[in-house]
Design a protein around this motif. Structure first.
Motif, PDB file in Angstrom:
ATOM      1  N   ASN A   1       0.864  -1.177   0.000  1.00 55.92           N
ATOM      2  CA  ASN A   1       0.000   0.000   0.000  1.00 55.92           C
ATOM      3  C   ASN A   1       0.903   1.230   0.000  1.00 55.92           C
ATOM      4  O   ASN A   1       1.488   1.588   1.020  1.00 55.92           O
TER       5      ASN A   1
ATOM      6  N   ASP B   1       0.289   4.206   0.057  1.00 56.55           N
ATOM      7  CA  ASP B   1      -0.181   5.358   0.832  1.00 56.55           C
ATOM      8  C   ASP B   1       0.655   5.547   2.096  1.00 56.55           C
ATOM      9  O   ASP B   1       0.612   6.607   2.717  1.00 56.55           O
ATOM     10  N   TYR B   2       1.393   4.504   2.486  1.00 49.55           N
ATOM     11  CA  TYR B   2       2.220   4.568   3.697  1.00 49.55           C
ATOM     12  C   TYR B   2       3.675   4.822   3.325  1.00 49.55           C
ATOM     13  O   TYR B   2       4.193   4.241   2.376  1.00 49.55           O
ATOM     14  N   GLU B   3       4.319   5.690   4.086  1.00 51.15           N
ATOM     15  CA  GLU B   3       5.706   6.066   3.823  1.00 51.15           C
ATOM     16  C   GLU B   3       6.634   4.849   3.856  1.00 51.15           C
ATOM     17  O   GLU B   3       7.556   4.741   3.061  1.00 51.15           O
ATOM     18  N   ILE B   4       6.387   3.912   4.761  1.00 49.07           N
ATOM     19  CA  ILE B   4       7.241   2.725   4.887  1.00 49.07           C
ATOM     20  C   ILE B   4       7.260   1.913   3.587  1.00 49.07           C
ATOM     21  O   ILE B   4       8.273   1.308   3.242  1.00 49.07           O
ATOM     22  N   SER B   5       6.166   1.914   2.876  1.00 52.27           N
ATOM     23  CA  SER B   5       6.094   1.174   1.613  1.00 52.27           C
ATOM     24  C   SER B   5       7.085   1.720   0.595  1.00 52.27           C
ATOM     25  O   SER B   5       7.637   0.965  -0.207  1.00 52.27           O
TER      26      SER B   5
END
Length: 128
Positions: free
Chosen positions: A72, A74-78
């Motif tokens: 996803n 939408d998440y910075e970690i991705s």
């Protein structure tokens, strides 16, 4: 036998696990599957079974692809994990071409770290 085909109870159980699992559990299953197939690939390389090694490494490549597609963004970690998956996939291709267990060891270590981190995140999310 059902409809002329033999039914493997283990396959039915695994299929049911996948179809009833929550998304976070599926990710954990992918990490576990990657580790399992990497270990099988290394064993096949040791036995000089090139076809099996290729098959197992290809399965790991498919798992990494699935991990990439399901991120996803939408998440910075991705945005941090995606390049890691891309690196893993590139190294798997190199390992498959050379049938190199050392590269597979490197990727297995990454899978183990990701699995451990993911399992801890799942525990933390449940306790919130």
């Amino acid at each position: 036998m059902i409809g002329g085909n033999s039914v493997n109870p283990s396959e039915i159980y695994q299929r049911n696990q996948v179809t009833t699992a929550r998304p976070e559990e599926l990710t954990l299953m992918l990490y576990n599957g990657g580790i399992k197939f990497l270990q099988q690939a290394k064993a096949a390389i040791d036995k000089k079974d090139i076809a099996k090694a290729h098959s197992h490494i290809t399965r790991v490549q498919d798992i990494v692809t699935e991990l990439m597609v399901t991120l996803n963004m939408d998440y910075e970690i991705s945005k941090t994990i995606l390049p890691l998956y891309e690196y893993m996939k590139r190294r798997l291709i190199e390992a498959n071409m050379a049938k190199d267990s050392e590269i597979l060891n490197e990727i297995e270590g990454m899978f183990q770290e990701l699995r451990t981190t993911w399992a801890q995140a799942m525990k933390q999310a449940k306790s919130v």
